[in-house]
Design a protein around this motif. Sequence first.
Motif, PDB file in Angstrom:
ATOM      1  N   ARG A  71       0.817  -1.207   0.000  1.00 45.20           N
ATOM      2  CA  ARG A  71       0.000   0.000   0.000  1.00 45.20           C
ATOM      3  C   ARG A  71       0.853   1.261   0.000  1.00 45.20           C
ATOM      4  N   ALA A  72       2.025   1.185   0.615  1.00 44.22           N
ATOM      5  CA  ALA A  72       2.919   2.344   0.644  1.00 44.22           C
ATOM      6  C   ALA A  72       3.705   2.509  -0.651  1.00 44.22           C
ATOM      7  N   GLY A  73       3.637   1.509  -1.530  1.00 45.45           N
ATOM      8  CA  GLY A  73       4.347   1.586  -2.806  1.00 45.45           C
ATOM      9  C   GLY A  73       5.831   1.311  -2.712  1.00 45.45           C
ATOM     10  N   VAL A  74       6.239   0.554  -1.678  1.00 42.44           N
ATOM     11  CA  VAL A  74       7.680   0.302  -1.488  1.00 42.44           C
ATOM     12  C   VAL A  74       7.993  -1.191  -1.432  1.00 42.44           C
ATOM     13  N   THR A  75       7.127  -2.020  -2.001  1.00 39.49           N
ATOM     14  CA  THR A  75       7.341  -3.468  -1.970  1.00 39.49           C
ATOM     15  C   THR A  75       8.716  -3.859  -2.499  1.00 39.49           C
ATOM     16  N   ALA A  76       9.121  -3.260  -3.609  1.00 36.98           N
ATOM     17  CA  ALA A  76      10.390  -3.638  -4.240  1.00 36.98           C
ATOM     18  C   ALA A  76      11.604  -3.146  -3.470  1.00 36.98           C
ATOM     19  N   ASP A  77      11.399  -2.267  -2.499  1.00 36.30           N
ATOM     20  CA  ASP A  77      12.516  -1.684  -1.772  1.00 36.30           C
ATOM     21  C   ASP A  77      12.869  -2.427  -0.491  1.00 36.30           C
ATOM     22  N   ILE A  78      12.007  -3.364  -0.060  1.00 31.70           N
ATOM     23  CA  ILE A  78      12.208  -4.032   1.223  1.00 31.70           C
ATOM     24  C   ILE A  78      12.186  -5.544   1.024  1.00 31.70           C
ATOM     25  N   ALA A  79      13.164  -6.226   1.585  1.00 30.02           N
ATOM     26  CA  ALA A  79      13.185  -7.690   1.593  1.00 30.02           C
ATOM     27  C   ALA A  79      12.676  -8.157   2.954  1.00 30.02           C
ATOM     28  N   PHE A  80      11.441  -8.648   2.999  1.00 31.80           N
ATOM     29  CA  PHE A  80      10.862  -9.182   4.227  1.00 31.80           C
ATOM     30  C   PHE A  80      11.062 -10.694   4.272  1.00 31.80           C
ATOM     31  N   ALA A  81      11.289 -11.221   5.477  1.00 27.57           N
ATOM     32  CA  ALA A  81      11.495 -12.661   5.626  1.00 27.57           C
ATOM     33  C   ALA A  81      11.028 -13.119   6.996  1.00 27.57           C
ATOM     34  N   VAL A  82      10.501 -14.331   7.053  1.00 30.52           N
ATOM     35  CA  VAL A  82      10.196 -14.967   8.334  1.00 30.52           C
ATOM     36  C   VAL A  82      11.493 -15.574   8.845  1.00 30.52           C
ATOM     37  N   SER A  83      11.972 -15.054   9.976  1.00 31.01           N
ATOM     38  CA  SER A  83      13.272 -15.495  10.464  1.00 31.01           C
ATOM     39  C   SER A  83      13.397 -15.222  11.950  1.00 31.01           C
ATOM     40  N   ALA A  84      14.035 -16.158  12.654  1.00 32.21           N
ATOM     41  CA  ALA A  84      14.395 -15.913  14.044  1.00 32.21           C
ATOM     42  C   ALA A  84      15.522 -14.885  14.084  1.00 32.21           C
ATOM     43  N   LEU A  85      15.634 -14.202  15.208  1.00 31.71           N
ATOM     44  CA  LEU A  85      16.673 -13.189  15.371  1.00 31.71           C
ATOM     45  C   LEU A  85      18.051 -13.760  15.079  1.00 31.71           C
ATOM     46  N   SER A  86      18.335 -14.937  15.609  1.00 30.35           N
ATOM     47  CA  SER A  86      19.678 -15.515  15.467  1.00 30.35           C
ATOM     48  C   SER A  86      19.975 -15.991  14.055  1.00 30.35           C
ATOM     49  N   ALA A  87      18.963 -15.997  13.157  1.00 33.33           N
ATOM     50  CA  ALA A  87      19.171 -16.512  11.802  1.00 33.33           C
ATOM     51  C   ALA A  87      19.153 -15.412  10.746  1.00 33.33           C
ATOM     52  N   ILE A  88      19.204 -14.143  11.138  1.00 34.82           N
ATOM     53  CA  ILE A  88      19.134 -13.079  10.144  1.00 34.82           C
ATOM     54  C   ILE A  88      20.350 -13.133   9.229  1.00 34.82           C
ATOM     55  N   ALA A  89      20.144 -12.689   7.990  1.00 32.09           N
ATOM     56  CA  ALA A  89      21.221 -12.671   6.988  1.00 32.09           C
ATOM     57  C   ALA A  89      21.330 -11.260   6.448  1.00 32.09           C
ATOM     58  N   PRO A  90      22.055 -10.381   7.139  1.00 32.04           N
ATOM     59  CA  PRO A  90      22.138  -8.982   6.706  1.00 32.04           C
ATOM     60  C   PRO A  90      22.921  -8.838   5.413  1.00 32.04           C
ATOM     61  N   PRO A  91      22.634  -7.794   4.632  1.00 35.03           N
ATOM     62  CA  PRO A  91      23.421  -7.535   3.424  1.00 35.03           C
ATOM     63  C   PRO A  91      24.804  -7.019   3.794  1.00 35.03           C
ATOM     64  N   ALA A  92      25.650  -6.847   2.805  1.00 36.72           N
ATOM     65  CA  ALA A  92      26.991  -6.313   3.058  1.00 36.72           C
ATOM     66  C   ALA A  92      26.885  -4.916   3.641  1.00 36.72           C
ATOM     67  N   GLY A  93      27.635  -4.672   4.685  1.00 37.92           N
ATOM     68  CA  GLY A  93      27.561  -3.394   5.388  1.00 37.92           C
ATOM     69  C   GLY A  93      28.840  -2.599   5.265  1.00 37.92           C
ATOM     70  N   PRO A  94      29.083  -1.735   6.229  1.00 32.41           N
ATOM     71  CA  PRO A  94      28.265  -1.529   7.430  1.00 32.41           C
ATOM     72  C   PRO A  94      26.982  -0.754   7.140  1.00 32.41           C
ATOM     73  N   GLY A  95      26.042  -0.882   8.086  1.00 33.43           N
ATOM     74  CA  GLY A  95      24.765  -0.222   7.951  1.00 33.43           C
ATOM     75  C   GLY A  95      24.160   0.021   9.316  1.00 33.43           C
ATOM     76  N   LEU A  96      22.824  -0.022   9.385  1.00 34.10           N
ATOM     77  CA  LEU A  96      22.102   0.229  10.621  1.00 34.10           C
ATOM     78  C   LEU A  96      21.247  -0.979  10.976  1.00 34.10           C
ATOM     79  N   LEU A  97      21.471  -1.538  12.165  1.00 35.85           N
ATOM     80  CA  LEU A  97      20.601  -2.566  12.737  1.00 35.85           C
ATOM     81  C   LEU A  97      19.691  -1.843  13.723  1.00 35.85           C
ATOM     82  N   ILE A  98      18.400  -1.829  13.462  1.00 41.20           N
ATOM     83  CA  ILE A  98      17.475  -1.024  14.247  1.00 41.20           C
ATOM     84  C   ILE A  98      16.299  -1.877  14.692  1.00 41.20           C
ATOM     85  N   ALA A  99      15.797  -1.646  15.904  1.00 43.61           N
ATOM     86  CA  ALA A  99      14.705  -2.477  16.410  1.00 43.61           C
ATOM     87  C   ALA A  99      13.925  -1.752  17.496  1.00 43.61           C
TER      88      ALA A  99
END
Length: 397
Positions: A285-313
């Motif tokens: 609805r916000a028009g940003v589907t292609a900009d975000i990779a959503f995944a069902v994942s436990a915290l310990s199994a996240i696969a971040p992209p190449a960084g550095p970046g921001l981990l926010i929660a």
Amino acid sequence: MRPYECWAIAAPGLEQLVAGELRALGFGDASASPGGVSFTGDAAGLARAQLELRVASRVLVRLATFRATAFHELERASRQVEWARIVRAGRAVRLRVTCRKSRLYHSDAVAERVGAAIVRAVPGVRVTGGKDREDDTDADAPDAADDAQLFVVRIDHDRCTISADASGELLHRRGYRLAVARAPLRETLAAAMLLGVPWDPRTPLVDPMCGSGTIAIEAAMLARRIAPGLGRSFAAESWPETDARAFATARDAARAAILPSAPAPIHGSDRDAGAIEAARANAARAGVTADIAFAVSALSAIAPPAGPGLLIANPPYGVRVGESAPLRDLFARLGQVARERCPGWQVALLSADPALDAQTKLRFTERLRTSNGGIPVRLVTATAEPASARPRATGRD
């Protein structure tokens, strides 16, 4: 038309962020005070502020300020207000009145007098209420369900200020979030987290507890320069004195500024499949589907992209009895994941408990204080140092 004297309402602790937004939009006189930011602008400026502000809760336009120590003074001054500038004949009107440290202290009686002045000035107006309540920054408070024009009447130390609400629904109502997960984060607060860090949209962002996706979606909108108010309307558009071209021109300019895609990866994950389903629907609805990779994942199994970046929660706060032990484990795991999977990244949390922050073993710095759903919270940031870089304890034989 003379310039509007405006007041952008902000949650406590977020005033400076709103002032920064306004200055970036060209309102050089923006001045922060407790509860909001004052600024002046013409009709085009009012439209631009409504469309572009990401952190403010509501924008008011001041109509009159006067001293009133008796009801006859209030009645006389209220009749001088140019109500017909704001209200059309037959329109419903809603009043919000607060009285503090003043001789006129009965809010319902004040509402009755001000309402009578409006009815006298504009034919067929219906006044629907006069509650002594301020709900603009309370995440749990209901917003107006009707389209009545809101007027805010504030009497403080015998000084009366009458303002017209230019926003209508609160500004966090972007129009995209119909599906929510448990304990959703208000959109304006998510934007405040991003601006408070501050996040560079040219770097990747990961939210490993994304819920219904609010932080990731606000990040994508910020990165693509999508004005948060593009998907909604505003009360000021229906004012008799408003030139429809002001809002149309502002919308055209906002659309022209949108970037085709976010310049860096944005990831959102959650172990709750229902939350991720809601996040994807909201992103669409916000028009940003292609900009975000959503995944069902436990915290310990996240696969971040190449960084550095921001981990926010926005992790759970543990305000209920019996939650502290599981949350200590969660925060400890968050710190471990940050060090092992996101070394060199910036970590930002919206936290209610410094003792839980300490479980991450990250050296946090406080960026701002505010509240979320009535709970005092702090935005804190740290750099995730690799485990190998942390000094080891030494002992003697």
